[in-house]
Write a protein that holds these residues in place. Structure first.
Motif, mmCIF file in Angstrom:
data_model
loop_
_atom_site.group_PDB
_atom_site.id
_atom_site.type_symbol
_atom_site.label_atom_id
_atom_site.label_comp_id
_atom_site.label_asym_id
_atom_site.label_seq_id
_atom_site.Cartn_x
_atom_site.Cartn_y
_atom_site.Cartn_z
ATOM 1 N N ASN A 48 0.799 -1.223 0.000
ATOM 2 C CA ASN A 48 0.000 0.000 0.000
ATOM 3 C C ASN A 48 0.834 1.276 0.000
ATOM 4 N N ASN A 105 1.873 -10.822 -4.641
ATOM 5 C CA ASN A 105 0.765 -11.204 -5.523
ATOM 6 C C ASN A 105 -0.162 -12.210 -4.843
ATOM 7 N N GLN A 108 -2.271 -10.296 -2.357
ATOM 8 C CA GLN A 108 -3.301 -9.510 -3.034
ATOM 9 C C GLN A 108 -4.422 -10.406 -3.558
ATOM 10 N N THR A 109 -4.075 -11.557 -4.102
ATOM 11 C CA THR A 109 -5.085 -12.494 -4.601
ATOM 12 C C THR A 109 -5.944 -13.016 -3.454
ATOM 13 N N SER A 111 -6.422 -11.556 -0.552
ATOM 14 C CA SER A 111 -7.207 -10.437 -0.039
ATOM 15 C C SER A 111 -8.435 -10.190 -0.903
ATOM 16 N N ALA A 112 -8.259 -10.256 -2.215
ATOM 17 C CA ALA A 112 -9.393 -10.060 -3.126
ATOM 18 C C ALA A 112 -10.444 -11.152 -2.928
ATOM 19 N N GLN A 113 -10.004 -12.377 -2.694
ATOM 20 C CA GLN A 113 -10.942 -13.479 -2.468
ATOM 21 C C GLN A 113 -11.695 -13.293 -1.154
ATOM 22 N N GLU A 115 -12.392 -10.438 0.263
ATOM 23 C CA GLU A 115 -13.358 -9.367 0.028
ATOM 24 C C GLU A 115 -14.561 -9.881 -0.764
ATOM 25 N N LYS A 116 -14.309 -10.709 -1.756
ATOM 26 C CA LYS A 116 -15.410 -11.273 -2.540
ATOM 27 C C LYS A 116 -16.295 -12.150 -1.676
ATOM 28 N N SER A 119 -18.349 -9.904 0.563
ATOM 29 C CA SER A 119 -19.356 -9.227 -0.238
ATOM 30 C C SER A 119 -20.496 -10.180 -0.587
ATOM 31 N N GLN A 124 -23.536 -6.947 -1.834
ATOM 32 C CA GLN A 124 -22.647 -5.919 -2.377
ATOM 33 C C GLN A 124 -22.921 -4.545 -1.787
#
Length: 161
Positions: A48, A105, A108-109, A111-113, A115-116, A119, A124
């Motif tokens: 970040n 990477n 980040q991958t 973290s994105a999962q 968050e998904k 959500s 959403q």
């Protein structure tokens, strides 16, 4: 079943622990070396944009010595390295090595999962509101301009158990 506290601090701390465990598990399952939660937080902070030990210590609320110890371990593990800071000749910047970029990477991958998944679990719109609330400057909580207009939709609490 453990009943979770409804206080803000407890809720945020529980969420932090869940996210930390999930990130640790994702890294372990990927075959990467074991990283402590503190090391993962340091790596996320570098992703970040923080690049100095003093910045990391301030952001994390721990001593420079504690951060330096973790940085030394990450450097020894070939995840991070130090490079001279072109803007300040007295300082070094902390950057990812080639191997460290792969770890970044993965973080980040993962973290994105996370968050998904969150959500999907809360919806959403609830997730979007949560992000807005977390982005507030909480030191000025009495001046909640745009967010106080947001109606927070109710969601089924059974879905979050």
């Amino acid at each position: 079943m453990n009943k979770k506290s409804s206080s803000l601090f407890s809720g945020l701390f529980d969420a932090y622990q869940e996210i930390g465990s999930s990130l640790e598990n994702n890294l372990r399952e990927s075959g990467q070396i074991h990283l402590t939660r503190t090391q993962i937080i340091i790596l996320i902070s570098i992703i970040n944009g923080l690049s100095r030990g003093s910045q990391l210590a301030k952001a994390m609320g721990i001593s420079r010595q504690a951060v330096q110890q973790q940085l030394d371990e990450l450097i020894e593990s070939n995840i991070l390295t130090k490079k001279p800071d072109s803007g300040d000749k007295r300082a070094n910047k902390i950057v990812f090595t080639h191997n460290g970029k792969q770890v970044a990477n993965l973080i980040q991958t993962a973290s994105a999962q996370i968050e998904k998944d969150l959500s999907d679990a809360v919806g959403q719109e609830n997730f979007r509101v949560l992000l807005k609330l977390l982005a507030l400057n909480w030191n000025k909580a009495t001046k909640l301009d745009p967010i106080e207009q947001v109606v927070i939709p109710k969601f089924n609490s059974e879905a979050t158990k």
